[in-house]
Design a protein around this motif. Structure first.
Motif, PDB file in Angstrom:
ATOM      1  N   ASP A  23      41.605 -17.950 -20.236  1.00 55.25           N
ATOM      2  CA  ASP A  23      41.344 -19.051 -21.183  1.00 55.25           C
ATOM      3  C   ASP A  23      40.371 -18.602 -22.267  1.00 55.25           C
ATOM      4  O   ASP A  23      40.555 -18.910 -23.450  1.00 55.25           O
ATOM      5  CB  ASP A  23      40.748 -20.265 -20.447  1.00 55.25           C
ATOM      6  CG  ASP A  23      41.698 -20.809 -19.383  1.00 55.25           C
ATOM      7  OD1 ASP A  23      42.921 -20.699 -19.584  1.00 55.25           O
ATOM      8  OD2 ASP A  23      41.203 -21.334 -18.365  1.00 55.25           O
ATOM      9  N   VAL A  24      39.341 -17.876 -21.846  1.00 55.13           N
ATOM     10  CA  VAL A  24      38.351 -17.401 -22.810  1.00 55.13           C
ATOM     11  C   VAL A  24      39.014 -16.446 -23.798  1.00 55.13           C
ATOM     12  O   VAL A  24      38.803 -16.528 -25.010  1.00 55.13           O
ATOM     13  CB  VAL A  24      37.169 -16.708 -22.094  1.00 55.13           C
ATOM     14  CG1 VAL A  24      36.167 -16.150 -23.101  1.00 55.13           C
ATOM     15  CG2 VAL A  24      36.479 -17.671 -21.139  1.00 55.13           C
ATOM     16  N   ALA A  25      39.839 -15.534 -23.258  1.00 61.36           N
ATOM     17  CA  ALA A  25      40.518 -14.557 -24.105  1.00 61.36           C
ATOM     18  C   ALA A  25      41.398 -15.255 -25.135  1.00 61.36           C
ATOM     19  O   ALA A  25      41.394 -14.905 -26.322  1.00 61.36           O
ATOM     20  CB  ALA A  25      41.357 -13.610 -23.230  1.00 61.36           C
ATOM     21  N   ARG A  26      42.139 -16.281 -24.678  1.00 64.84           N
ATOM     22  CA  ARG A  26      43.036 -17.012 -25.578  1.00 64.84           C
ATOM     23  C   ARG A  26      42.229 -17.660 -26.700  1.00 64.84           C
ATOM     24  O   ARG A  26      42.554 -17.499 -27.875  1.00 64.84           O
ATOM     25  CB  ARG A  26      43.808 -18.071 -24.777  1.00 64.84           C
ATOM     26  CG  ARG A  26      45.172 -18.390 -25.352  1.00 64.84           C
ATOM     27  CD  ARG A  26      45.982 -19.272 -24.414  1.00 64.84           C
ATOM     28  NE  ARG A  26      46.155 -18.672 -23.095  1.00 64.84           N
ATOM     29  CZ  ARG A  26      45.766 -19.216 -21.945  1.00 64.84           C
ATOM     30  NH1 ARG A  26      45.180 -20.388 -21.913  1.00 64.84           N
ATOM     31  NH2 ARG A  26      45.973 -18.571 -20.800  1.00 64.84           N
ATOM     32  N   ALA A  28      39.245 -16.943 -27.804  1.00 68.83           N
ATOM     33  CA  ALA A  28      38.544 -15.990 -28.666  1.00 68.83           C
ATOM     34  C   ALA A  28      39.517 -15.084 -29.423  1.00 68.83           C
ATOM     35  O   ALA A  28      39.109 -14.363 -30.339  1.00 68.83           O
ATOM     36  CB  ALA A  28      37.584 -15.145 -27.832  1.00 68.83           C
ATOM     37  N   GLY A  29      40.780 -15.091 -29.003  1.00 71.75           N
ATOM     38  CA  GLY A  29      41.766 -14.238 -29.667  1.00 71.75           C
ATOM     39  C   GLY A  29      41.579 -12.763 -29.355  1.00 71.75           C
ATOM     40  O   GLY A  29      41.779 -11.904 -30.217  1.00 71.75           O
ATOM     41  N   VAL A  30      41.177 -12.471 -28.120  1.00 73.13           N
ATOM     42  CA  VAL A  30      41.012 -11.065 -27.717  1.00 73.13           C
ATOM     43  C   VAL A  30      41.718 -10.864 -26.376  1.00 73.13           C
ATOM     44  O   VAL A  30      42.257 -11.819 -25.807  1.00 73.13           O
ATOM     45  CB  VAL A  30      39.507 -10.691 -27.557  1.00 73.13           C
ATOM     46  CG1 VAL A  30      38.749 -10.872 -28.873  1.00 73.13           C
ATOM     47  CG2 VAL A  30      38.869 -11.539 -26.456  1.00 73.13           C
ATOM     48  N   SER A  31      41.696  -9.633 -25.858  1.00 76.16           N
ATOM     49  CA  SER A  31      42.331  -9.372 -24.563  1.00 76.16           C
ATOM     50  C   SER A  31      41.396  -9.768 -23.426  1.00 76.16           C
ATOM     51  O   SER A  31      40.195  -9.922 -23.628  1.00 76.16           O
ATOM     52  CB  SER A  31      42.666  -7.881 -24.441  1.00 76.16           C
ATOM     53  OG  SER A  31      41.452  -7.149 -24.305  1.00 76.16           O
ATOM     54  N   ARG A  32      41.967  -9.935 -22.225  1.00 70.97           N
ATOM     55  CA  ARG A  32      41.134 -10.245 -21.059  1.00 70.97           C
ATOM     56  C   ARG A  32      40.157  -9.112 -20.781  1.00 70.97           C
ATOM     57  O   ARG A  32      39.032  -9.337 -20.349  1.00 70.97           O
ATOM     58  CB  ARG A  32      42.002 -10.455 -19.816  1.00 70.97           C
ATOM     59  CG  ARG A  32      42.579 -11.845 -19.734  1.00 70.97           C
ATOM     60  CD  ARG A  32      43.243 -12.073 -18.391  1.00 70.97           C
ATOM     61  NE  ARG A  32      42.290 -12.118 -17.287  1.00 70.97           N
ATOM     62  CZ  ARG A  32      42.647 -12.346 -16.031  1.00 70.97           C
ATOM     63  NH1 ARG A  32      43.905 -12.552 -15.719  1.00 70.97           N
ATOM     64  NH2 ARG A  32      41.726 -12.372 -15.085  1.00 70.97           N
TER      65      ARG A  32
END
Lengths: 344, 344
Positions: A23-26, A28-32
């Motif tokens: 969820d955080v990655a999504r 922030a627009g970055v990878s896990r």
């Protein structure tokens, strides 16, 4: 014959909304992987400041906290140092030692966890500790055997350190020999001219690990002399102390090592209530050098006990974690010194 | 800008030989699911006795221990009840309470873990606790705010219970109002005819959480009467007590509530050394009802404090874990009663 249970009708309510690193990655627009590197402060990976900021903001917005268990599964080990919580009420000396140790380990980025093991013993306890996959285990007292050490190591503990009277195969040992406490107490009473020495042995279960070597230490100190040592079982209760004091003159003792300062206070009161003069009739010495001994009249002689510093122990743990293949270290760490006051 | 670090050259030595449930499954000739059901004692699944035995024998041969972290990841929660370890040395009352609680929770199949949080405060500490994914968190004292409770719940804690003077939004509260201790002490001294009442306030940091409400409680007890309350800051040191005793007559106090029994012993000794008669010149009362108070002369009056039983608290935790959506419970749990002896 295995039957697979039905899937539960719904996830438990507290779980539905737990945010994940995905969820955080999504958000922030970055990878896990990036989320993981940023939130775990991995210094090996260079990540730009704006990216770091985006990840932190997304984590904050979602209320995401990294999962230590998941991290330890990935890393193969945790930063958790496990200590069994003492089953007997901890005295002020032990509390202070634990506080120091926690502080020193936290500065080395370990987390100290005290694990309640009431009702578990020896290697059975080791199996319960192993389930938490600690990176290191500190075991005060006795009971852990070589098998327990092996279980802990096989489950990934890089260091097992025992604090107690004897070393255990495969573990580092901080040797704390309480016989030394009895030795200096016995020698002191002998040098003060006393020859009929009583030694208080608490009747409370769990204290034998200290009281037995302390009694042995007094015996060693006067071995081969004309002094006689008498064992005095005593419960930590006023009535028990009064009963012991009532037969004091019949015992014919001219000195007593009272196990520690608290039992000394209990026995001193009972003896004074019986008219026994301290130190004229009976010299008395305690142990632990607690404040209360200085407040008694006469002021209580005692044995000051030097435990290893939390910092030294923390450094041993860190050394052992970094080099799990190194040969076990053994250190004698208990210092014992008489503080002579008015009661002896 | 993310760079993926190189794979380490080799797995760490302690890890290479860690047996997994897959190893157990292979040796026993069963599926990994079967291993998991057998070793976690899942009662929902029927597995034949010979199969169970094969799994247990294989696990024993390989030295395999289930991984609590992996299990909690699968189950969505652990059986871990987390308590922050106290930063101030724990007194005998607290030690006994913790032992009782551990025992009661272990009978309900929970594991109590005390987490060292020296250097962490409030919601920052909550984030550190959340990383271990406990199923319940017990927080003594103050400092945890509604945000911290939310962080814990979002990371899967089904119950957060505070033990302290006030309740926190979203958490169950065992309200322990130490003002009650001061109230009964103040009322007792007033009823003994005393009007100029000193209240010892320890200077040691960390004790304000108890000392402030105890002082307030004395003030409440004599509010609207002709009695006057004087705050007496005191460090737990002989010299500090001697200095306070030296100006005792100038203070003109006829009674003192000494914070607890240990400070009472310290101050009683200093006052007696100054020739202040207890209780004739100054009545004294402590708190905690420790053994040492009965060993003082005059015997020390005290406030007996009734904490919640470990069993009751364990049952509250279990209830809350089973029904995480229930409204927070609030219970007043601190009982305070004067034990009148010779010093007042």
């Amino acid at each position: 014959m295995v039957q697979i249970p039905n899937t539960p009708a719904s996830a438990p309510p507290a779980q539905r909304s737990v945010p994940t690193s995905a969820d955080v990655a999504r958000l922030a627009g970055v990878s896990r992987a990036t989320v993981s590197y940023v939130l775990n402060n991995t210094s090996a990976v260079r990540i730009s400041e704006p990216t770091r900021r985006r990840v932190h903001e997304a984590a904050k917005e979602l209320g995401y906290v990294p999962h230590a268990a998941a991290r330890s599964l990935r890393a193969g080990h945790s930063r958790m140092v496990l200590m069994p919580a003492p089953a007997i009420p901890a005295g002020p000396l032990y509390s202070q030692f634990i506080n120091e140790l926690q502080w020193a380990l936290s500065r080395l980025d370990y987390t100290v966890v005290q694990y309640g093991t009431l009702g578990l013993h020896g290697d059975e306890a080791a199996r319960a500790w192993a389930e938490l996959r600690p990176v290191a285990v500190l075991v005060p007292g006795q009971g852990l055997g070589p098998q327990g050490v092996a279980v802990l190591k096989r489950s990934g503990a890089r260091a097992v350190v025992t604090l107690g009277p004897a070393s255990v195969e495969g573990a580092h040992a901080l040797l704390m020999d309480h016989a030394a406490v009895g030795q200096v107490a016995g020698r002191h009473l002998y040098e003060r001219g006393r020859r009929r020495i009583g030694v208080v042995v608490p009747e409370e279960p769990g204290l034998e690990v200290y009281s037995t070597p302390r009694l042995d230490g007094v015996r060693q100190a006067v071995h081969g002399t004309d002094a006689v040592v008498t064992e005095l079982p005593l419960a930590y209760e006023e009535e028990a102390a009064a009963r012991l004091a009532a037969r004091w003159r019949a015992l014919g003792l001219d000195a007593v090592f009272a196990y520690n300062d608290e039992y000394a206070m209990l026995l001193m009161r009972a003896l004074q209530d019986e008219g026994v003069r301290i130190p004229e009739d009976t010299a008395m010495i305690g142990a632990d050098d607690l404040m209360l001994g200085r407040l008694l009249r006469p002021r209580l002689s005692t044995v000051h006990i030097e435990l290893p510093s939390g910092r030294e122990l923390a450094e041993l743990v860190d050394r052992a974690v970094r080099d799990p293949g190194a040969a076990p270290e053994r250190h004698e760490v208990l210092g014992a010194e008489v503080v002579h006051r008015d009661s002896s």
